[in-house]
Design a protein around this motif. Structure first.
Motif, PDB file in Angstrom:
ATOM      1  N   LYS A   1       0.832  -1.205   0.000  1.00 28.58           N
ATOM      2  CA  LYS A   1       0.000   0.000   0.000  1.00 28.58           C
ATOM      3  C   LYS A   1       0.870   1.259   0.000  1.00 28.58           C
ATOM      4  O   LYS A   1       0.539   2.270  -0.628  1.00 28.58           O
ATOM      5  N   GLU A   2       2.022   1.191   0.677  1.00 28.27           N
ATOM      6  CA  GLU A   2       2.870   2.379   0.832  1.00 28.27           C
ATOM      7  C   GLU A   2       3.753   2.666  -0.384  1.00 28.27           C
ATOM      8  O   GLU A   2       4.062   3.823  -0.655  1.00 28.27           O
TER       9      GLU A   2
ATOM     10  N   CYS B   1       3.178   9.311 -13.510  1.00 25.66           N
ATOM     11  CA  CYS B   1       3.809  10.536 -13.002  1.00 25.66           C
ATOM     12  C   CYS B   1       5.265  10.619 -13.452  1.00 25.66           C
ATOM     13  O   CYS B   1       5.746  11.679 -13.858  1.00 25.66           O
TER      14      CYS B   1
ATOM     15  N   THR C   1       5.363   7.960  -5.992  1.00 23.32           N
ATOM     16  CA  THR C   1       4.709   9.183  -6.509  1.00 23.32           C
ATOM     17  C   THR C   1       5.247  10.420  -5.812  1.00 23.32           C
ATOM     18  O   THR C   1       5.500  11.460  -6.458  1.00 23.32           O
ATOM     19  N   GLU C   2       5.417  10.341  -4.505  1.00 23.56           N
ATOM     20  CA  GLU C   2       5.936  11.482  -3.747  1.00 23.56           C
ATOM     21  C   GLU C   2       7.342  11.839  -4.199  1.00 23.56           C
ATOM     22  O   GLU C   2       7.704  13.026  -4.280  1.00 23.56           O
TER      23      GLU C   2
ATOM     24  N   SER D   1      -2.305   8.921 -12.563  1.00 21.23           N
ATOM     25  CA  SER D   1      -2.963   8.177 -11.481  1.00 21.23           C
ATOM     26  C   SER D   1      -2.087   7.088 -10.888  1.00 21.23           C
ATOM     27  O   SER D   1      -2.471   6.457  -9.897  1.00 21.23           O
ATOM     28  N   THR D   2      -0.915   6.856 -11.485  1.00 28.42           N
ATOM     29  CA  THR D   2       0.016   5.843 -10.974  1.00 28.42           C
ATOM     30  C   THR D   2       1.418   6.438 -10.923  1.00 28.42           C
ATOM     31  O   THR D   2       1.698   7.449 -11.585  1.00 28.42           O
ATOM     32  N   PRO D   3       2.331   5.828 -10.132  1.00 25.93           N
ATOM     33  CA  PRO D   3       3.717   6.317 -10.105  1.00 25.93           C
ATOM     34  C   PRO D   3       4.353   6.318 -11.489  1.00 25.93           C
ATOM     35  O   PRO D   3       5.095   7.248 -11.835  1.00 25.93           O
TER      36      PRO D   3
ATOM     37  N   ASP E   1       2.603   5.249  -3.149  1.00 30.65           N
ATOM     38  CA  ASP E   1       2.613   6.614  -2.614  1.00 30.65           C
ATOM     39  C   ASP E   1       4.055   7.123  -2.470  1.00 30.65           C
ATOM     40  O   ASP E   1       4.338   8.298  -2.737  1.00 30.65           O
ATOM     41  N   TYR E   2       4.927   6.239  -2.037  1.00 30.77           N
ATOM     42  CA  TYR E   2       6.337   6.595  -1.874  1.00 30.77           C
ATOM     43  C   TYR E   2       6.938   7.005  -3.223  1.00 30.77           C
ATOM     44  O   TYR E   2       7.618   8.047  -3.330  1.00 30.77           O
TER      45      TYR E   2
ATOM     46  N   LYS F   1       7.005  13.780  -7.439  1.00 33.45           N
ATOM     47  CA  LYS F   1       6.432  15.122  -7.225  1.00 33.45           C
ATOM     48  C   LYS F   1       7.454  16.079  -6.616  1.00 33.45           C
ATOM     49  O   LYS F   1       7.480  17.268  -6.950  1.00 33.45           O
TER      50      LYS F   1
END
Length: 518
Positions: free
Chosen positions: A100-101, A129, A107-108, A124-126, A104-105, A111
């Motif tokens: 789950k993490e 991005c 993608t962050e 919508s996905t790493p 997000d990791y 960004k």
């Protein structure tokens, strides 16, 4: 005199902070000279990978002033500024749910890099991005992509039931690189290991693996010549009144020994050596202070990995290849993580076969203590104390004392730790003597069979044979096969020892010893 550091991994901070930098920029030049290039290189942890990535970043950011006095400074390079995507996974850490993490990791990460260029990315996905960031940055100039510790999310989750999904997530993330070759000036990926089925290797067939390339074998770490040229005065200073030649020999024994090509020079671990100097010349296990991955030790136990054979018998080149997560080979993982390295070669059937061993005393001692901690369920302090007592008894020729020490040691191993086979006991015995730095041959080959263990000290040679339960053939086997014959010309006393272990309780239950008549 410039300062020494083992904790600064930014090239710019290193140079501006007046820290000593061993010039490796000739290798950097070889990498960046082509108009477009893509590389993968694995090295053990704490071997300078992050510093190299940081150095490449400074090059492509056009910071020529940082390289004054270094080999790259006078090369015919244009120092053109390129947008740099620097992805370092050194800070990756699982807090609860890895699968789950991870998205997000990732993608962050993307960004934050976009924000440095005053951009916002969409997707919508790493992977989307990541692709969007490359596309946007490439409008200015071709993009440089530097990935450090790409495999940390895999290594940290290698025993996680979700590992296949984690791998697929990373595969999708890296897959965006394949279709953007025309937008990439340079791609450099580092890690500890090389895993199959990560699109980095399955899709990017133009990614050049230079891990075992002779041209880059000494790019990381210090050769003996580099050590003498850059640190000679400091070695003299920390050595004090010691015999300098003997002191240098000991430094080499502790921290040198890594070889990344069969014909390459050996190199020192740079971080361990820097810590050695920072501590005022105190010999210690600095590389292992960050810990040994628990999964690696569990894997050796699950696979009943034979340390004796691995360090005494040659292996084919395939042992250095990428490996599958669903069929992990402990030897390949030990090689890639730097716990064992090339010590010699021989030609067989038209191919090169490799002899392997621990690189140096630092690794041999520390890793052996971790093995014993894992196999015997004892603290490292307790393990070292027992091993020291065993060594003392052998040096004094007191085999009765040795037997008592071993009986106490094995009797104290927690029952759940026991594995009911001979190899388990051999691994423990072998590791104890490697820990003390004594010379030990395990599973030593003879003309007729194999000796389980040979221990050599100043005044004696001890040949051990291990058997399970009430098998009475231990001493008989040594005598019948005359394992001791290869040592008969040695002036030292030769002792043969047969040892029996209880496969259920794990205790030492039988012991026979005899001095060989010459």
């Amino acid at each position: 005199m410039k300062n020494i550091t083992a904790s600064v991994y930014s090239f710019e901070n290193l140079i501006r902070g007046n820290f000593l930098y061993v010039d490796k920029t000739e290798y950097i030049w070889q990498l960046i000279e082509p108009a477009s290039a893509m590389y993968f290189l694995s090295r053990p942890r704490r071997f300078g990978k992050s510093l190299t990535v940081s150095t490449l970043k400074a090059v492509f950011e056009g910071k020529k002033e940082l390289f004054k006095g270094l080999a790259l400074y006078d090369k015919p390079y244009d120092w053109k500024i390129h947008p740099v995507i620097h992805l370092s996974f050194g800070d990756y850490n699982v807090t609860s749910d890895a699968m789950k993490e991870l998205p997000d990791y990732l993608t962050e990460k993307i960004k934050r890099i976009a924000a440095e260029y005053s951009m916002e990315v969409s997707g919508s996905t790493p992977a989307l991005c990541f692709g969007d960031l490359i596309d946007r940055l490439a409008k200015k100039n071709k993009v440089v992509i530097l990935v450090d510790e790409y495999d940390k999310p895999i290594l940290d989750n290698i025993t996680n039931p979700e590992i296949a999904n984690i791998q697929r997530c990373l595969k999708g993330f890296y897959s965006v690189l394949k279709d953007r070759n025309d937008k990439e000036r340079f791609l450099f990926v580092t890690g500890v290991s090389k895993f199959s089925h990560v699109s980095l290797f399955s899709d990017l067939n133009n990614l050049t693996d230079i891990t075992m390339d002779a041209r880059y074998a000494t790019m990381f770490g210090y050769t003996q010549e580099e050590l003498e040229a850059n640190f000679g005065d400091r070695i003299e200073a920390v050595g004090g009144e010691q015999d300098l030649a003997s002191f240098k020999s000991k430094i080499k024994e502790w921290y040198n020994g890594y070889r990344f090509h069969k014909n390459a020079k050996t190199v020192y671990n740079p971080v361990s050596f820097a810590k050695f100097l920072e501590s005022g010349g105190e010999f210690n296990n600095y590389w292992f202070s960050t810990g040994t991955p628990s999964f690696l030790l569990e894997l050796t136990k699950q696979k009943d990995f034979d340390f004796q054979s691995a360090l005494n018998e040659p292996v084919p080149e395939v042992a250095f290849s990428a490996f599958e997560l669903d069929n992990l080979d402990p030897l390949t993982l030990l090689l890639q993580t730097g716990y064992v390295t090339i010590k010699g070669t021989e030609e067989r059937f038209g191919q090169t076969w490799y002899f392997l061993d621990f690189p140096n005393r630092e690794v041999a001692g520390a890793f052996s203590s971790y093995i014993l901690n894992s196999y015997a369920g004892k603290t490292q302090t307790g393990t070292v104390q027992f091993a020291a007592e065993m060594a003392t008894s052998l040096l004094k020729g007191d085999l009765k004392k040795l037997r008592k020490i071993m009986e106490v040691f094995f009797a104290g191993i927690p029952y759940p730790v026991h594995k009911k086979h001979e190899a388990y006991f051999q691994a423990i015995f072998f590791s104890m003597f490697r820990l003390l730095g004594l010379y030990i041959e395990a599973e030593s080959t003879t003309n007729d069979g194999r000796i389980d263990a040979v221990v050599q000290v100043d005044n004696a040679i001890y040949l051990f044979e291990f058997k399970m339960d009430n098998d009475p053939s231990a001493l008989e086997q040594i005598q019948k096969k005359e394992y001791f014959r290869k040592y008969l010309l040695d002036k030292r006393d030769i002792w043969i020892v047969g040892v029996n272990f209880d496969s259920v309780k794990g205790n030492l239950i039988g012991w026979e010893e005899r001095k060989v008549d010459k």
